[in-house]
Enzyme design. Structure first.
Site, PDB file in Angstrom:
ATOM      1  CD  GLU A  44      -3.897  -6.289   3.450  1.00  0.00           C
ATOM      2  OE1 GLU A  44      -4.850  -5.349   3.967  1.00  0.00           O
ATOM      3  OE2 GLU A  44      -2.870  -5.159   3.673  1.00  0.00           O
ATOM      4  CD  GLU A  61      -3.180  -1.461   2.601  1.00  0.00           C
ATOM      5  OE1 GLU A  61      -2.577   0.132   3.149  1.00  0.00           O
ATOM      6  OE2 GLU A  61      -3.860  -1.897   2.147  1.00  0.00           O
TER       7      GLU A  61
END
Length: 476
Positions: free
Chosen positions: A383, A167
């Protein structure tokens, strides 16, 4: 991330979400759960651990919702063997920044678990932040390449899937624009916490250096380890889907800009060698230049893309751009206003976190977008998950019966299966966030994402929720 990361319709088609099973996915499709070293490991003063930027950040008053820290969290440092028994899934996403990784990687193959190792999940050593301002410095590129080389050399015989960064979009904005996450830099007017920073430029510098560090690590692997180890290198990007607020062209364009300023910010350089045109136009000279030499190193430097996808939002055009005039920050450069409702109707039911609305069709649209724009590269959903509130007076039986989580994963997996079978998307794996309830960054212990319930008041006892049995049934 911690020692072990267990890696982790509006489309006009009706998706049957009632039954989901392994049979709805291609042969070789892999399932797992995800975790992060900093959120799981604890043992803050053991194993020669030095401070990270998150250790420093949590010590500043008012940064974490419940004033907690990750000094102990779920004690993965001492309980990793128990965790391996609990996580008898095929895949396991591991965080390399762990003090017992060598031991973990010896244990995992014996349990039939394939490790996916993440090199960087936000917890930069504080020493590097102090020495040269961390990711704001080009020195971070050289140091990350050396670090990646060491990891490939040490663990590459057991790790065949590597994720360089987790991320980077969220890290760049939250750490250097809003200042809400470590290292907590910003220059937003009247911000009560930030001590230094420049919100209009620093996020772009940080993201640029992260891209170059990723490219350097990829090239190092190809030159020194690929032939011998045969592993694959990817990057995990936080990826909301943005749906146009209306049928107006300005809102359709805004939804595209929202994707450009999030997913395209990183994927366009890795596939096309340049930043999205909308970013170049709206940011101008504040956006670092990708030279022809950089472009050559970046293009093709991924074997797979990891997508951390949780939710979907509406996007509409910010005509007046008041936020930009007032704040002068990077987040407003896209001239997009995002919202979770339209005409008084929410886009999907809310989980515990305000940002997380349950919109299963978004994952299918996202997968199709990546297929169409970037040539259908291999994708892994690294995720996906939802949280429940951590209510201290809720009965244990109620907390364990997490039917909402089961429905969430069932419906998202149904749409993912349709993206593969019907739309032809090359998606190869799916990781649930997360194996255990844990310390959730700014939210501390106020929410629970885990398949396993962690009793924070009773020796961190781990108890399987109903979703554990559901997931095992899916895998059978």
């Amino acid at each position: 991330m911690g020692i072990i990361l267990i890696l982790s319709c509006i489309i006009g088609l009706v998706v049957n979400a009632e039954v989901i099973s392994r049979g709805g996915f291609p042969n070789g499709f892999t399932f797992g759960t995800a975790s992060s070293a900093y959120q799981f490991e604890g043992a803050v003063n053991e194993g020669n651990k030095g401070d990270s930027i998150w250790d420093t950040f949590t010590r500043r008053p008012g940064r974490i919702m419940d004033f907690s820290n990750a000094d102990t969290t779920v004690d993965q440092y001492h309980r990793f063997k128990v965790t391996i028994k609990e996580a008898s899934y095929e895949l396991r996403k591991l965080d390399i920044l762990s003090r017992k990784l060598r031991t973990h990687l010896r244990c995992l193959p014996l349990s039939g678990i394939k490790p996916y190792a993440t090199l960087y999940h936000w917890d930069l050593p504080q020493a590097l932040e102090d020495r040269y301002n961390g990711w704001l410095s080009k020195q971070s590129i050289e140091d990350f390449e050396r670090y990646a080389y060491t990891c490939f050399k040490t663990f590459g015989d057991r790790v065949k899937y590597w994720i360089t960064f987790n991320e980077p979009h969220g890290f760049s904005l939250q750490g250097y624009d809003t200042g809400l996450q470590a290292p907590g830099r910003c220059s937003i007017i009247a911000h009560m916490f930030c001590r230094k920073g420049k919100s209009s430029t620093e996020p772009y510098i940080v993201a640029h250096n992260i891209l170059l560090a990723h490219g350097a690590a990829f090239q190092t692997y190809q030159i020194h380890f690929k032939d011998r180890q045969g592993g694959l290198i990817g990057i995990a990007l936080d990826a909301k889907w943005y749906e146009s607020f209306s049928h107006k062209d300005e809102d359709t364009d805004a939804a595209q800009r929202a994707l450009d300023f999030s997913l395209g910010w990183f994927l366009d350089p890795l596939f096309f060698g340049k930043y999205p045109l909308s970013m170049q136009t709206l940011i101008g000279q504040r956006l670092p230049e990708i030279t022809p030499e950089m472009s050559q190193r970046l293009v093709g430097s991924v074997d797979f893309i990891g997508l951390n996808h949780y939710t979907t939002l509406y996007a509409r055009n910010d005509r007046i751009r008041i936020r930009k005039l007032v704040l002068q920050d990077a987040s407003s450069d896209s001239a997009v206003i995002t919202t979770s409702s339209r005409g008084g109707v929410v886009i999907g039911k809310k989980a515990a976190s305000n940002w997380l609305h349950i919109v299963p069709w978004g994952i299918r649209k996202l997968a199709r977008y990546v297929k169409d724009i970037y040539g259908n590269p291999p994708v892994i959903i690294t995720e996906n998950g939802m949280d429940d509130p951590n209510r201290p007076f809720m009965s244990l039986n109620t907390a364990l019966q997490d039917d909402k989580r089961i429905r969430y994963h069932r419906d998202y997996l149904s749409n993912l299966s349709a993206a593969i079978r019907i739309d032809g998307c090359d998606v190869r794996g799916y990781f649930i966030w997360s194996l255990l309830d844990n310390w959730e960054w700014n939210s501390g212990y106020t929410v629970r994402f885990g398949l396993y319930y962690v009793d924070y008041r009773n020796n961190l006892t781990r108890i399987p929720k109903a979703s554990v049995q559901w997931f095992k049934d899916v895998l059978r």
